[in-house]
Design an enzyme around this catalytic site. Structure first.
Site, PDB file in Angstrom:
ATOM      1  N   GLU A 516       0.841  -1.215   0.000  1.00 17.95           N
ATOM      2  CA  GLU A 516       0.000   0.000   0.000  1.00 17.95           C
ATOM      3  C   GLU A 516       0.870   1.256   0.000  1.00 17.95           C
ATOM      4  O   GLU A 516       0.556   2.231  -0.678  1.00 17.95           O
ATOM      5  CB  GLU A 516      -0.965  -0.004   1.192  1.00 17.95           C
ATOM      6  CG  GLU A 516      -1.937  -1.188   1.238  1.00 17.95           C
ATOM      7  CD  GLU A 516      -2.737  -1.403  -0.045  1.00 17.95           C
ATOM      8  OE1 GLU A 516      -2.878  -0.459  -0.831  1.00 17.95           O
ATOM      9  OE2 GLU A 516      -3.208  -2.542  -0.267  1.00 17.95           O
ATOM     10  N   ASP A 580       3.528  -4.819  -5.518  1.00 20.40           N
ATOM     11  CA  ASP A 580       3.873  -6.135  -4.962  1.00 20.40           C
ATOM     12  C   ASP A 580       5.388  -6.266  -4.771  1.00 20.40           C
ATOM     13  O   ASP A 580       5.850  -6.735  -3.724  1.00 20.40           O
ATOM     14  CB  ASP A 580       3.387  -7.260  -5.894  1.00 20.40           C
ATOM     15  CG  ASP A 580       1.883  -7.486  -5.793  1.00 20.40           C
ATOM     16  OD1 ASP A 580       1.291  -7.108  -4.763  1.00 20.40           O
ATOM     17  OD2 ASP A 580       1.299  -8.040  -6.750  1.00 20.40           O
TER      18      ASP A 580
HETATM   19 ZN   LIG Z   1      -2.789  -2.681  -4.527  1.00 22.20          ZN
END
Ligand SMILES: [Zn+2]
Length: 676
Positions: A516, A580
């Site tokens: 995030e 990621d």
């Molecule tokens: Zn995301």
């Protein structure tokens, strides 16, 4: 053969007899039984860590996919079911929140009343549509339907949001209308599956018009008319990739200019009817859509527009009506498009709808039951540790010049962390929720929410607001708020496990926190500054360097196959893929820092570094139906789970070292990508 036949139904049976619960079940954030060590870690790390999980967790017949996230969500839902059953007892000592959610759930579960009512709850809307005689009536209806609708903003969207250029200002946003297929591309793709989808969709439209009492000939005519209108409107809409560039959605106009763009919609009446008498600006996200709508309004008869509205009304209302309507909607949208064999049981749909309509009332009882101060303290501390890792990373990143670095650090320092639940709960006391009027409850909750959104226009921004409800098993970064949000629902085992040590927890929840945070600096998020304004704070050379680094990720993921011959659309998934990779790197660095000087020992034969990576991969264990994969390939900005793991670890030398992987093994990239 017999054994297989026996085992599968038994596994499905276990999942198909859910119970309302009073506690969440426990499963660890690193689970050896979820692994499949017959697969080589260096060949396919995802199936090495998740193969066992996939085998013991077949997709239940009412789900389009089944993953660690959705299983935890299902556990949360069974707990919510128990809490809702309790709240639905008409006990005078119920709190306001308990009365609202309890009575909403009670009305929703009253299937006999819903069956008996049939189409009748929607009849007033259908009558109003039947009464439309000209464009002025149509506009009048559109206005009422925005304010009092059952969830649709059918001709066009109108809402509030932060000004992209000045995040402190909440302004009006005029957006596109709704389509019946999941994405605009569904109307144009020429492959066989897409052609079949459109034929099936027309069949579905005919079924729905038939259910409204039309003759087969009328239903056929009307289905074709809806398809024609939607196809023309879809042409004007941006693709999902185009929408990822916020500049494509920034077109501020005066109300007069909006009115001139689509005069037939009579915005000079619409805005005052919404109480917006002296606004100066509206952001029109897709002006081409309004030009197309204006043209289409005159290209079709009023009768055709009544048909279009009738379809939108029945589409949005169907799930809440009697079974013949709910089944028709399920048959097309879930069974056909996503390959889901069975409709979710009533209790599950009612729990989901309570969360969607009264989420912060339901959230209060959920949080009281599940989110301890200890979990909050430990996850807040972990978030700080990962933000510090990002600070060290930004300070030493070799490819960035100091001017950009300074701005990046400023942005990082102003990120607000929202963990668990909002500081103040939304007050639903003005929403009238009745025990015996389910459709009315949906309608009134929707009306409350729409008015709440519109009332924000011209008011100071409320930075404490959350965009997800507390039981949600998900997290997000909002570039305009510049905040990260972790609802209590996602901070539960096996994602965050208070019973386990840091290695798997940093790998799992830590990497999600890092994910995030990285969204603030992915290809989309980097275009917003520390205040959340769409403003370029990059030097041209740093921009160029960033672009070439994300191109490495884009090219890497473009090679992965989703299903059949469909490859990942890595222009759509780029932001998530970058997040990621960055998130896992940050979590790894933070974990190393948090445990520096500690004598970490192997556990169950796995080194601490191996346990970090296994924990990291096990958030993603799961399986998805092939039809759902096809839909996701067009609409989901996330890559399929196996590439969210394998794509990341193959870029990390730390992983190769931990498992002793070497070129040419698949989990070692010849050209590793690194952005953050
Ligand atoms: Zn995301």
């Amino acid at each position: 053969m017999r054994v297989i036949l026996f085992l599968i139904p038994a596994a499905l049976m276990a999942q198909s007899t859910p119970q309302p619960t009073t506690e969440l079940p426990y499963s660890p954030s690193l689970d050896l039984s979820s692994m499949d060590t017959s697969v080589q870690a260096c060949d396919d790390f995802y199936h090495y860590t998740c193969g066992g999980w996939i085998k013991k967790n077949p997709i239940p017949p009412d789900q389009s996919a089944w993953e660690v996230y959705s299983k935890l969500e299902y556990d949360n839902q069974q707990l919510l079911w128990g809490l809702l059953q309790q709240a639905s007892q008409p006990n005078p000592s119920r709190t306001v929140a308990e009365q609202k959610i309890g009575d909403f759930f009670h009305a929703c579960m009253d299937e006999a009343a819903i069956e008996k009512a049939g189409l009748q709850p929607l009849q007033p809307v259908l009558d109003r549509i039947a009464g439309i005689k000209n464009f002025h009536d149509l506009d009048q209806f559109a206005t009422e339907e925005h304010l009092d609708g059952i969830g649709g903003r059918w001709l066009f969207g109108f809402d509030s949001d932060q000004d992209l250029e000045n995040s402190e200002d909440v302004i009006a946003f005029a957006g596109r209308g709704r389509l019946g297929l999941p994405d605009r591309d569904y109307y144009f793709r020429t492959d066989k599956k897409s052609v079949d989808n459109r034929a099936k969709y027309i069949e579905h439209l005919r079924t729905e018009f038939g259910l409204l009492g039309e003759s087969p000939a009328d239903a056929k005519l009307h289905a074709d008319q809806v398809m024609a209108i939607e196809t023309e409107l879809a042409k004007s809409m941006l693709t999902r990739v185009e929408m990822r560039n916020p500049h494509n959605l920034l077109h501020k106009m005066t109300p007069g200019q909006l009115n001139a763009l689509a005069p037939t919609l009579e915005f000079d009446h619409f805005l005052p009817a919404l109480g917006l008498t002296n606004i100066k600006v509206v952001n029109v996200t897709e002006p081409a859509f309004y030009t197309a709508l204006e043209k289409q309004l005159h290209a079709h008869t009023i009768d055709e527009w009544r048909t279009f509205l009738r379809w939108n009304a029945i589409r949005d209302a169907s799930p809440y009506l009697s079974s013949q309507f709910a089944n028709a909607s399920f048959d097309f949208y879930s069974k056909y498009l996503r390959g889901v064999p069975q409709m979710k049981p009533r209790w599950l749909r009612c729990t989901e709808w309570t969360d969607r309509n009264l989420g912060e009332a339901l959230g209060q009882v959920f949080v009281a039951k599940t989110f301890t101060p200890e979990t909050k303290a430990r996850t807040v501390a972990m978030t700080k540790e990962i933000e510090e890792a990002m600070e060290r990373d930004l300070s030493t990143l070799p490819w960035m010049t100091d001017a950009t670095r300074k701005q990046a650090l400023l942005k990082l320092h102003t990120i607000v962390n929202k963990i668990g639940y909002p500081d103040k709960w939304r007050d639903y006391s003005s929403v009238d929720i009745k025990r015996d009027d389910f459709f009315g409850d949906i309608d009134r909750a929707d009306r409350f929410e729409y008015r709440r959104q519109i009332a924000k226009i011209g008011k100071p921004l409320d930075r404490t607001e959350w965009g997800m409800t507390p039981p949600t098993v998900n997290a997000y970064y909002n570039p305009q708020m510049n905040d990260i949000n972790f609802p209590a629902g996602v901070l539960q085992p096996p994602l965050f496990d208070p019973k386990l040590d840091d290695a798997p927890n940093y790998g799992n929840t830590g990497a999600t926190i890092g994910h995030e945070l990285t969204h603030g600096f992915d290809d989309e998020g980097r275009q917003f500054d520390a205040k959340g304004n769409l403003k370029d704070w990059w030097t041209p050379e740093d921009s160029k360097e960033f672009e070439s680094r994300v191109k490495c990720v884009e090219d890497q993921y473009a090679q992965y196959t989703v299903v059949d011959d469909i490859k990942i659309n890595s222009k759509l998934t780029l932001g998530e893929d970058v997040a990621d990779l960055g998130g896992t790197l940050l979590a790894y660095m933070a974990w190393k820092h948090a445990t520096a000087g500690m004598d970490l020992k192997p556990v169950d034969g796995f080194t601490p570094d191996q346990r970090f990576f296994i924990g990291m991969a096990q958030w993603a264990c799961g399986d998805t139906r092939p039809d759902t994969k096809r839909e996701h390939a067009l609409t989901d900005p996330h890559s399929p789970a196996e590439f969210r793991i394998n794509g990341v670890v193959s870029n990390m030398p730390e992983f190769a070292t931990a498992f002793g992987c070497k070129v040419p093994q698949k989990m070692v990239s010849m050209k590793p990508c690194r952005v953050w």
